[in-house]
Motif scaffolding. Sequence first.
Motif, PDB file in Angstrom:
ATOM      1  N   SER A  64      -4.431   6.053   0.360  1.00 12.82           N
ATOM      2  CA  SER A  64      -4.925   5.955   1.725  1.00 12.82           C
ATOM      3  C   SER A  64      -4.049   6.696   2.719  1.00 12.82           C
ATOM      4  N   PRO A 112       0.067   4.620  -1.200  1.00  9.62           N
ATOM      5  CA  PRO A 112      -0.398   3.318  -0.703  1.00  9.62           C
ATOM      6  C   PRO A 112      -1.909   3.265  -0.468  1.00  9.62           C
ATOM      7  N   ILE A 137      -4.951   1.062   1.243  1.00 11.59           N
ATOM      8  CA  ILE A 137      -5.289   0.047   2.226  1.00 11.59           C
ATOM      9  C   ILE A 137      -6.798   0.116   2.486  1.00 11.59           C
ATOM     10  N   ILE A 138      -7.309  -0.788   3.303  1.00  8.28           N
ATOM     11  CA  ILE A 138      -8.724  -0.730   3.670  1.00  8.28           C
ATOM     12  C   ILE A 138      -8.938   0.448   4.612  1.00  8.28           C
ATOM     13  N   GLU A 139      -9.794   1.378   4.216  1.00 10.58           N
ATOM     14  CA  GLU A 139     -10.087   2.590   4.989  1.00 10.58           C
ATOM     15  C   GLU A 139     -11.455   3.099   4.550  1.00 10.58           C
ATOM     16  N   LEU A 167     -10.460  -4.631  -0.190  1.00  9.42           N
ATOM     17  CA  LEU A 167      -9.370  -3.865  -0.785  1.00  9.42           C
ATOM     18  C   LEU A 167      -9.625  -3.598  -2.264  1.00  9.42           C
ATOM     19  N   GLN A 174       2.255  -1.673  -4.480  1.00 12.62           N
ATOM     20  CA  GLN A 174       0.955  -2.001  -3.898  1.00 12.62           C
ATOM     21  C   GLN A 174       0.807  -3.511  -3.839  1.00 12.62           C
ATOM     22  N   SER A 175      -0.217  -3.954  -3.141  1.00 11.49           N
ATOM     23  CA  SER A 175      -0.545  -5.375  -3.151  1.00 11.49           C
ATOM     24  C   SER A 175      -1.011  -5.771  -4.548  1.00 11.49           C
ATOM     25  N   ASN A 218      -4.114   5.470  12.219  1.00 11.14           N
ATOM     26  CA  ASN A 218      -4.508   4.121  11.811  1.00 11.14           C
ATOM     27  C   ASN A 218      -3.279   3.231  11.925  1.00 11.14           C
ATOM     28  N   LEU A 258      -1.455   1.416   9.868  1.00 13.09           N
ATOM     29  CA  LEU A 258      -0.363   1.559   8.903  1.00 13.09           C
ATOM     30  C   LEU A 258       0.447   2.817   9.183  1.00 13.09           C
TER      31      LEU A 258
END
Length: 452
Positions: free
Chosen positions: A59, A178, A180-182, A191, A213-214, A331, A333
Amino acid sequence: MRFTTEHDAIAYIFSTRDRMVKIPHGLDENVRDPSITRRMLMRANLNLEGREYVTITGSKGKGSTAALCAKLLQHLGHTVGLLTSPHLITWYERIRVNGRSIPQEDFLRILSDLSPVIDLEASRLEPQQYISPQGILLLIALRYFDEQGVNAAVLEVGRGGRYDDVTMVPNRLALFTPIIIEHAQYLGDTLERIAWHKSGIIDTGSYAYSVPQSREVLDVLQREADVKSAEFYWLSRIDMPEYLGETENGQRMKLGRYGECELSLLGRYQLENAALAVQGVGNMHARLKGIPHGSQEYVDAIRAGLADVRWPGRMHKLQDNPLVIVDGAVNTLSAKSFLDSAEGRLTHPVVTVLGVPQDRDYQAVYELYAQKSDAMVITSSTINPRILFPDEETALTTAQAYISDVQYRDTLPEALEAAYAKAGKEGTVLLGVAQPLVGEAMILWDVDMTQI
């Protein structure tokens, strides 16, 4: 030759898309069809198996990681092809060999040579289909790589992965920056779903590496690797370089066996990208002839590559007095990373110039920048008509909730003039702007984009 100007070439590349009455919109799995690109690759007789490929998605940071990989491979003695997107000034920036962008005459010649393959596919399109411009650029890149004797190629994905044209090229290595939501309208609004799209770059029997990462993202990547019988490794926080301090145009770090190194990129987040690139390049180089991996020569080459990489427009210092730094941090982040990385360089008054598209969470981005700014100037761009910005009233009303000293200017030069008036010679001007405005900044400061 069929094409003699860039205008005609780009019009042709977008022709099947632009002739559609209504371009399909929606989730990538419903509207994108990379099999069209696969058929063109086969008919063009391109070299899909005779070189090493690494495909990179994520992302944020994937372009920087691609540039890092390419430079490291070049210092290890390889002839390296690089395909990235988007460009900042010219389309030729997207295709490079050993850091140098493809010459216009080669771009036009290769597109002319490939046009029969493209025309054949165009003649078979269904009413709601079009040929992906990125797919055509991929064809041009691979033909140019063949001509230039490229033995290692670095391919950056557009926004997703599973339905991206570059995944039609088989790779032995996938890298994940990374996630992320995008791009929720294209990739999904969770996600896990976005990670599923990204994970599609993993090929059967290949290798994959990821930055931290998560847990949700790592689980998706691991499942995809298991399905593809691929080996998946994720870097932990202890694998990240230790930040040692700033240099004039970069930073110093300590990285495992490579010891204290200089990284010629600003932005603390680039340390993570560098760690991923070093790991990935080590995996890729092991399958290529050259400098022994365990040698001091290898260590020296990696250190030299880290100190030599150039990636304009990404936390890029443009001048001193006042200090001006530009980044495409639009964004939450990337904005937080930009501000955290710039913290040690800021001198007051800090004036932020923002150009955040309306499809981003511009309210949250305004709030983040306001926390570090003494004044703010909001602007927009008409360079890319597909990227829309909040109108003046909306932008000002939104920003005034977080900062009292805010202005609006229609163009970047006007915004810079207003920012200089506030910052003086001793202050700092931060440009957190979308890609078209980053490109405009490169033009205003006459930044050479030909060689990186």
